[in-house]
Design a protein around this motif. Sequence first.
Motif, PDB file in Angstrom:
ATOM      1  N   THR A 131       0.834  -1.197   0.000  1.00 31.83           N
ATOM      2  CA  THR A 131       0.000   0.000   0.000  1.00 31.83           C
ATOM      3  C   THR A 131       0.873   1.253   0.000  1.00 31.83           C
ATOM      4  O   THR A 131       2.010   1.236   0.486  1.00 31.83           O
ATOM      5  CB  THR A 131      -0.922   0.072   1.239  1.00 31.83           C
ATOM      6  OG1 THR A 131      -0.133   0.277   2.399  1.00 31.83           O
ATOM      7  CG2 THR A 131      -1.762  -1.189   1.375  1.00 31.83           C
ATOM      8  N   PHE A 183     -12.368  -3.872   8.656  1.00 34.22           N
ATOM      9  CA  PHE A 183     -12.607  -5.304   8.793  1.00 34.22           C
ATOM     10  C   PHE A 183     -11.406  -6.157   8.414  1.00 34.22           C
ATOM     11  O   PHE A 183     -11.386  -7.354   8.676  1.00 34.22           O
ATOM     12  CB  PHE A 183     -13.813  -5.701   7.944  1.00 34.22           C
ATOM     13  CG  PHE A 183     -15.079  -5.077   8.447  1.00 34.22           C
ATOM     14  CD1 PHE A 183     -15.826  -5.712   9.417  1.00 34.22           C
ATOM     15  CD2 PHE A 183     -15.490  -3.838   7.996  1.00 34.22           C
ATOM     16  CE1 PHE A 183     -16.980  -5.126   9.917  1.00 34.22           C
ATOM     17  CE2 PHE A 183     -16.642  -3.243   8.491  1.00 34.22           C
ATOM     18  CZ  PHE A 183     -17.390  -3.892   9.450  1.00 34.22           C
ATOM     19  N   VAL A 184     -10.439  -5.570   7.745  1.00 32.37           N
ATOM     20  CA  VAL A 184      -9.272  -6.342   7.312  1.00 32.37           C
ATOM     21  C   VAL A 184      -8.011  -5.759   7.943  1.00 32.37           C
ATOM     22  O   VAL A 184      -7.622  -4.633   7.625  1.00 32.37           O
ATOM     23  CB  VAL A 184      -9.155  -6.335   5.770  1.00 32.37           C
ATOM     24  CG1 VAL A 184      -7.899  -7.060   5.327  1.00 32.37           C
ATOM     25  CG2 VAL A 184     -10.383  -6.981   5.137  1.00 32.37           C
ATOM     26  N   ARG A 210     -13.030  -3.209  15.868  1.00 33.16           N
ATOM     27  CA  ARG A 210     -12.902  -2.844  14.457  1.00 33.16           C
ATOM     28  C   ARG A 210     -13.007  -1.344  14.217  1.00 33.16           C
ATOM     29  O   ARG A 210     -12.627  -0.857  13.172  1.00 33.16           O
ATOM     30  CB  ARG A 210     -14.012  -3.518  13.637  1.00 33.16           C
ATOM     31  CG  ARG A 210     -13.934  -5.018  13.589  1.00 33.16           C
ATOM     32  CD  ARG A 210     -14.852  -5.538  12.499  1.00 33.16           C
ATOM     33  NE  ARG A 210     -14.952  -6.984  12.572  1.00 33.16           N
ATOM     34  CZ  ARG A 210     -15.950  -7.644  13.149  1.00 33.16           C
ATOM     35  NH1 ARG A 210     -16.966  -6.982  13.681  1.00 33.16           N
ATOM     36  NH2 ARG A 210     -15.961  -8.947  13.180  1.00 33.16           N
TER      37      ARG A 210
ATOM     38  N   ALA B  23      -3.453  -2.692  -1.601  1.00 36.84           N
ATOM     39  CA  ALA B  23      -4.584  -1.853  -1.198  1.00 36.84           C
ATOM     40  C   ALA B  23      -5.877  -2.336  -1.846  1.00 36.84           C
ATOM     41  O   ALA B  23      -6.942  -2.370  -1.212  1.00 36.84           O
ATOM     42  CB  ALA B  23      -4.311  -0.396  -1.574  1.00 36.84           C
ATOM     43  N   ILE B  26      -6.981  -5.514  -0.112  1.00 31.64           N
ATOM     44  CA  ILE B  26      -7.590  -5.234   1.197  1.00 31.64           C
ATOM     45  C   ILE B  26      -9.000  -4.684   1.013  1.00 31.64           C
ATOM     46  O   ILE B  26      -9.949  -5.107   1.681  1.00 31.64           O
ATOM     47  CB  ILE B  26      -6.723  -4.218   1.990  1.00 31.64           C
ATOM     48  CG1 ILE B  26      -5.412  -4.887   2.421  1.00 31.64           C
ATOM     49  CG2 ILE B  26      -7.483  -3.689   3.201  1.00 31.64           C
ATOM     50  CD1 ILE B  26      -4.418  -3.933   3.056  1.00 31.64           C
ATOM     51  N   THR B  29     -11.296  -7.582  -0.131  1.00 28.69           N
ATOM     52  CA  THR B  29     -11.567  -8.511   0.970  1.00 28.69           C
ATOM     53  C   THR B  29     -12.501  -7.870   1.981  1.00 28.69           C
ATOM     54  O   THR B  29     -13.437  -8.488   2.492  1.00 28.69           O
ATOM     55  CB  THR B  29     -10.245  -8.895   1.677  1.00 28.69           C
ATOM     56  OG1 THR B  29      -9.336  -9.384   0.709  1.00 28.69           O
ATOM     57  CG2 THR B  29     -10.491  -9.955   2.743  1.00 28.69           C
ATOM     58  N   SER B  30     -12.237  -6.612   2.257  1.00 31.53           N
ATOM     59  CA  SER B  30     -13.032  -5.880   3.236  1.00 31.53           C
ATOM     60  C   SER B  30     -14.498  -5.782   2.800  1.00 31.53           C
ATOM     61  O   SER B  30     -15.415  -6.062   3.573  1.00 31.53           O
ATOM     62  CB  SER B  30     -12.421  -4.491   3.415  1.00 31.53           C
ATOM     63  OG  SER B  30     -13.020  -3.839   4.477  1.00 31.53           O
ATOM     64  N   ILE B  33     -16.329  -9.041   3.129  1.00 29.86           N
ATOM     65  CA  ILE B  33     -16.780  -9.279   4.509  1.00 29.86           C
ATOM     66  C   ILE B  33     -18.047  -8.470   4.783  1.00 29.86           C
ATOM     67  O   ILE B  33     -19.030  -8.980   5.315  1.00 29.86           O
ATOM     68  CB  ILE B  33     -15.670  -8.900   5.517  1.00 29.86           C
ATOM     69  CG1 ILE B  33     -14.481  -9.847   5.350  1.00 29.86           C
ATOM     70  CG2 ILE B  33     -16.200  -8.919   6.953  1.00 29.86           C
ATOM     71  CD1 ILE B  33     -13.246  -9.436   6.142  1.00 29.86           C
ATOM     72  N   VAL B  34     -18.008  -7.201   4.403  1.00 25.64           N
ATOM     73  CA  VAL B  34     -19.166  -6.331   4.637  1.00 25.64           C
ATOM     74  C   VAL B  34     -20.416  -6.901   3.965  1.00 25.64           C
ATOM     75  O   VAL B  34     -21.502  -6.909   4.547  1.00 25.64           O
ATOM     76  CB  VAL B  34     -18.874  -4.901   4.129  1.00 25.64           C
ATOM     77  CG1 VAL B  34     -20.146  -4.050   4.121  1.00 25.64           C
ATOM     78  CG2 VAL B  34     -17.798  -4.241   4.983  1.00 25.64           C
ATOM     79  N   VAL B  52     -20.890   1.008   6.726  1.00 28.95           N
ATOM     80  CA  VAL B  52     -20.413  -0.074   7.593  1.00 28.95           C
ATOM     81  C   VAL B  52     -18.893  -0.200   7.482  1.00 28.95           C
ATOM     82  O   VAL B  52     -18.186  -0.310   8.489  1.00 28.95           O
ATOM     83  CB  VAL B  52     -21.106  -1.402   7.209  1.00 28.95           C
ATOM     84  CG1 VAL B  52     -20.352  -2.605   7.756  1.00 28.95           C
ATOM     85  CG2 VAL B  52     -22.556  -1.394   7.687  1.00 28.95           C
ATOM     86  N   HIS B  53     -18.408  -0.150   6.261  1.00 27.12           N
ATOM     87  CA  HIS B  53     -16.970  -0.270   6.003  1.00 27.12           C
ATOM     88  C   HIS B  53     -16.195   0.854   6.678  1.00 27.12           C
ATOM     89  O   HIS B  53     -15.208   0.626   7.383  1.00 27.12           O
ATOM     90  CB  HIS B  53     -16.748  -0.264   4.487  1.00 27.12           C
ATOM     91  CG  HIS B  53     -15.326  -0.343   4.069  1.00 27.12           C
ATOM     92  ND1 HIS B  53     -14.651   0.729   3.548  1.00 27.12           N
ATOM     93  CD2 HIS B  53     -14.434  -1.359   4.109  1.00 27.12           C
ATOM     94  CE1 HIS B  53     -13.407   0.366   3.271  1.00 27.12           C
ATOM     95  NE2 HIS B  53     -13.253  -0.891   3.592  1.00 27.12           N
ATOM     96  N   SER B  54     -16.657   2.070   6.511  1.00 31.55           N
ATOM     97  CA  SER B  54     -15.892   3.207   7.038  1.00 31.55           C
ATOM     98  C   SER B  54     -16.018   3.325   8.555  1.00 31.55           C
ATOM     99  O   SER B  54     -15.115   3.836   9.212  1.00 31.55           O
ATOM    100  CB  SER B  54     -16.324   4.517   6.373  1.00 31.55           C
ATOM    101  OG  SER B  54     -17.538   4.974   6.904  1.00 31.55           O
ATOM    102  N   MET B  55     -17.133   2.858   9.109  1.00 30.88           N
ATOM    103  CA  MET B  55     -17.322   2.947  10.565  1.00 30.88           C
ATOM    104  C   MET B  55     -16.801   1.696  11.275  1.00 30.88           C
ATOM    105  O   MET B  55     -16.703   1.677  12.504  1.00 30.88           O
ATOM    106  CB  MET B  55     -18.799   3.140  10.900  1.00 30.88           C
ATOM    107  CG  MET B  55     -19.406   4.430  10.355  1.00 30.88           C
ATOM    108  SD  MET B  55     -18.620   5.933  11.035  1.00 30.88           S
ATOM    109  CE  MET B  55     -19.470   6.068  12.622  1.00 30.88           C
ATOM    110  N   GLY B  56     -16.503   0.640  10.532  1.00 31.23           N
ATOM    111  CA  GLY B  56     -16.047  -0.600  11.161  1.00 31.23           C
ATOM    112  C   GLY B  56     -17.110  -1.209  12.046  1.00 31.23           C
ATOM    113  O   GLY B  56     -16.818  -1.809  13.079  1.00 31.23           O
ATOM    114  N   ASP B  57     -18.377  -1.050  11.643  1.00 33.03           N
ATOM    115  CA  ASP B  57     -19.482  -1.484  12.502  1.00 33.03           C
ATOM    116  C   ASP B  57     -20.651  -1.955  11.638  1.00 33.03           C
ATOM    117  O   ASP B  57     -21.285  -1.157  10.946  1.00 33.03           O
ATOM    118  CB  ASP B  57     -19.916  -0.319  13.394  1.00 33.03           C
ATOM    119  CG  ASP B  57     -21.087  -0.674  14.294  1.00 33.03           C
ATOM    120  OD1 ASP B  57     -21.568  -1.827  14.246  1.00 33.03           O
ATOM    121  OD2 ASP B  57     -21.534   0.211  15.049  1.00 33.03           O
ATOM    122  N   ILE B  58     -20.925  -3.258  11.720  1.00 30.19           N
ATOM    123  CA  ILE B  58     -21.979  -3.883  10.917  1.00 30.19           C
ATOM    124  C   ILE B  58     -23.342  -3.215  11.137  1.00 30.19           C
ATOM    125  O   ILE B  58     -24.132  -3.058  10.192  1.00 30.19           O
ATOM    126  CB  ILE B  58     -22.081  -5.388  11.287  1.00 30.19           C
ATOM    127  CG1 ILE B  58     -20.785  -6.127  10.931  1.00 30.19           C
ATOM    128  CG2 ILE B  58     -23.287  -6.042  10.634  1.00 30.19           C
ATOM    129  CD1 ILE B  58     -20.514  -6.232   9.464  1.00 30.19           C
TER     130      ILE B  58
END
Lengths: 244, 244
Positions: A131, A183-184, A210, B23, B26, B29-30, B33-34, B52-58
């Motif tokens: 990265t 998440f990663v 996370r 990058a 990642i 993959t991220s 998961i989301v 969800v991705h940017s906050m790290g919270d489902i």
Amino acid sequence: MTESNTADVDEEYADLGATTQEAMDIAETSMDIVRQFVPDETLADRFRQKAVHSMGDIEFQHLLQFTGTDDAGNADDAAPIRAGARAVNRETTIVTDITMSKAGVTGRGHNCEKRKAIGNGAELANETGMTRTAASVLELDKQGVYEDAIAVIGNAPTAAFALADCIENGTRPAVIVATPVGFVKAVESRERIREVAAEYDVPAITNVGRRGGSGLAAALTNELIHVASDVRDGEIDLYPEGEQ
Amino acid sequence: MTESNTADVDEEYADLGATTQEAMDIAETSMDIVRQFVPDETLADRFRQKAVHSMGDIEFQHLLQFTGTDDAGNADDAAPIRAGARAVNRETTIVTDITMSKAGVTGRGHNCEKRKAIGNGAELANETGMTRTAASVLELDKQGVYEDAIAVIGNAPTAAFALADCIENGTRPAVIVATPVGFVKAVESRERIREVAAEYDVPAITNVGRRGGSGLAAALTNELIHVASDVRDGEIDLYPEGEQ
């Protein structure tokens, strides 16, 4: 404007970034609310409050971790805070991973140079495919930038891994603030920072889970600056027990 | 680098900001998961995923709100997304509240000018005591900057209130992304944005609750840019039912 308009705002402001009356009122009211839910006993509590404030989430107080020893060899929760505040007051460089983290660090209350890693190491990133932020950290480390620096990683897990490698190879930042989100590798990157922080006595403020991000990293860095300012003003003695 | 190194990265990248192999891996993959936890059916789902991705919270997927109608008069969840993507593709100005939000908006995939409000309206702030960001918004609005703009408020509730006042006074941004964070006025400022958005048909993407911040605002804005890019590439038809 509120009734508190007549108060001595210079003495009660809660946020170095707040310069107008309304902004100071909001910061003060906000921290009053936060203090209803977060203890207000220790230096570390100030960082728990700041984390809660910047994340808008009361429960985030339980997610901070304080690792490593300060330069007097103490390893309590406040150790990285004392190390960071002293670093601010000896005007070391604040190096963030990305532009966003840098933008969040206040320009007030300190004379530290603010730098960002991103934008360096393009050749390394192109050659290796790693990265851009990781390559940036490795490149700046080669230039000695992270030695005795306030190293802030707000966004990029790979930058945190790269910084951990640099520490393993001998670099000693004054303090690390690392809160990558996602998440990663984000969780793992902060675990890795705590491992090298503990092993090589580099003080670090990180979080578990996370969540995180540039806003949190900037808020915690700004609180280091705020503590440093309070030290200069004689409001805080970093060695209250005369233990230096 | 991973085994996916051999894949056609240009076709599967998940993030316009990811330019190196690691990058992109990642990011991909991220988002994989989301997508295990967030639906992947509609345009609005892409924004729920991005949040969800940017906050790290489902659970953050449930906190987004889509308000207002697009320029074809449709008022579904995707209306502000269509309006925003079209605004990106006609190269309107992206105006953020503070430097940090601006720093988070990618420079790739669009030809919009990026501006920040903060730094304007100093005189107004000094005279009135209002926050610098609120004064900045009022000052830029006076110059016509918010008309047909992509108006991004990532941090400052008072900036969101000021923007709402401007809309009441006749200004029509192309789309609003508003996610101020915190304990004082943040929730209310977004409610106010949704009220004026509904009343004056200004499309808006906001969230509920105390959380939010510049990182979220930037992520949502970047997804508008990403959708716009997909439209240009013919991957998305904003009028799939031929309803234009």
